[in-house]
Design a protein around this motif. Structure first.
Motif, mmCIF file in Angstrom:
data_model
loop_
_atom_site.group_PDB
_atom_site.id
_atom_site.type_symbol
_atom_site.label_atom_id
_atom_site.label_comp_id
_atom_site.label_asym_id
_atom_site.label_seq_id
_atom_site.Cartn_x
_atom_site.Cartn_y
_atom_site.Cartn_z
ATOM 1 N N LEU A 36 0.803 2.148 6.293
ATOM 2 C CA LEU A 36 0.572 2.494 5.054
ATOM 3 C C LEU A 36 1.710 2.017 4.401
ATOM 4 N N ASN A 39 3.121 -3.587 3.450
ATOM 5 C CA ASN A 39 2.342 -4.364 2.917
ATOM 6 C C ASN A 39 2.545 -5.915 3.309
ATOM 7 N N CYS A 108 -8.729 4.358 -0.519
ATOM 8 C CA CYS A 108 -7.633 5.000 -0.282
ATOM 9 C C CYS A 108 -7.225 4.648 1.416
ATOM 10 N N GLN A 109 -6.002 3.826 1.435
ATOM 11 C CA GLN A 109 -5.430 3.733 2.833
ATOM 12 C C GLN A 109 -5.194 4.856 3.620
ATOM 13 N N VAL A 113 -7.151 5.325 6.839
ATOM 14 C CA VAL A 113 -6.486 5.465 8.367
ATOM 15 C C VAL A 113 -6.798 6.850 8.906
ATOM 16 N N PRO A 202 -0.828 2.674 -1.817
ATOM 17 C CA PRO A 202 -1.794 3.052 -0.722
ATOM 18 C C PRO A 202 -2.781 4.045 -1.017
ATOM 19 N N TYR A 222 -13.884 1.129 1.762
ATOM 20 C CA TYR A 222 -13.788 1.826 3.097
ATOM 21 C C TYR A 222 -15.034 2.546 3.103
ATOM 22 N N ILE A 227 -11.164 0.435 7.912
ATOM 23 C CA ILE A 227 -9.905 -0.330 7.413
ATOM 24 C C ILE A 227 -9.395 -1.261 8.415
ATOM 25 N N ASP A 232 -5.813 -3.970 4.073
ATOM 26 C CA ASP A 232 -5.256 -3.217 2.829
ATOM 27 C C ASP A 232 -6.072 -3.359 1.768
ATOM 28 N N ALA A 233 -6.473 -2.470 0.944
ATOM 29 C CA ALA A 233 -7.163 -2.367 -0.341
ATOM 30 C C ALA A 233 -6.286 -3.285 -1.241
#
Ligand code: FES
Length: 250
Positions: A36, A39, A108-109, A113, A202, A222, A227, A232-233
């Motif tokens: 998270l 990057n 949303c990461q 996750v 994130p 997602y 993911i 990564d978004a």
């Protein structure tokens, strides 16, 4: 005879070059390690701990761990997944993450996750902290309820945009993101919608104004693939286009 250096990630040989971290090498090889605060485009920070892996019985953050020859890295055992899930549950109760009401839901990461680790409930008691929203900027809105203090916006604004718009202030559970402006408001900073710092969050803590729900819930990044497959978004074209409303190739 090959002189390529490798380590093992869940039994699979991962090549690496000197100076690369376990995370760098794994992502380059197409292997996903949950993260998270990391990057791949920026320097690692090692603060969220979600990227924890087991190396010879020791739990370490893979985003800051230098890869070395012959390492045996466990990225997916039940023990590691449980540890990540617990960390995620803490993140969820420390903030106010109301996913069904968030524009970032599906892209949303943090949410992705959580799904990836099989998190089904928050487990801990919610803190329900009182956090502000800063809507003073003409193009960007800040929902501090959704901030997980990954520090990406701070680092990217300082190191890439060269503006140092944000700082981390306070200590422990009182740590928060602040704006470096005389008024403490976003509107009085140099932040622009085109700044890289705006696109690296994130979660849904930093969002553009004037755009919302352009991609229907259920069709978002997602929503379609986990993911662990799409990554990564902030690096994904569809997400960039959706959240910045700009040229996805910029
Ligand atoms: Fe490694 Fe956050 S991704 S500590």
């Amino acid at each position: 005879m090959s002189t390529e250096k490798t380590f093992r990630l869940d039994g699979k040989a991962i090549p690496f070059e000197d100076g690369e971290t376990v995370m760098d090498a794994a992502l380059k090889a197409g292997e996903y390690i949950p993260h998270l605060c990391h990057n791949p485009d920026f320097e690692p920070h090692g603060s969220c701990r979600i990227c924890v892996v087991d190396v010879n019985g020791r739990h370490q953050c893979s985003c800051t761990l230098p890869a070395s020859e012959g390492m045996d890295v466990d990225n997916s055992s039940e023990a590691i997944t449980n540890k990540r899930r617990t960390l995620l549950q803490m993140l969820f109760v420390e903030g106010n993450h109301v996913c069904p009401a968030c524009e970032k839901s599906g892209a949303c990461q943090l949410q992705a996750v959580a799904y990836q680790t099989g998190m089904l409930n928050p487990h801990f008691t919610h803190f329900f902290p009182k956090r502000s929203i800063d809507a003073s900027h003409p193009d960007i809105v800040f929902y501090f309820n959704r901030c997980i203090l990954c520090g990406l916006c701070v680092r990217v604004s300082r190191d890439v945009d060269k503006k140092a718009v944000f700082s981390l202030s306070g200590r422990g559970h009182r740590t928060r993101i602040i704006f470096n402006s005389p008024s403490g408001k976003a509107v009085d900073t140099e932040l622009a919608i085109t700044d890289k710092a705006v696109s690296v969050c994130p979660t849904g803590a930093i969002l553009p104004k004037h755009h919302g729900y352009e991609t229907p819930v259920g069709e978002r990044l997602y929503d379609c693939l986990p993911i662990s497959v799409v990554g990564d978004a902030a690096k994904h074209h569809t997400a960039k286009k959706h959240f910045l409303n700009g040229d996805p190739d910029e």
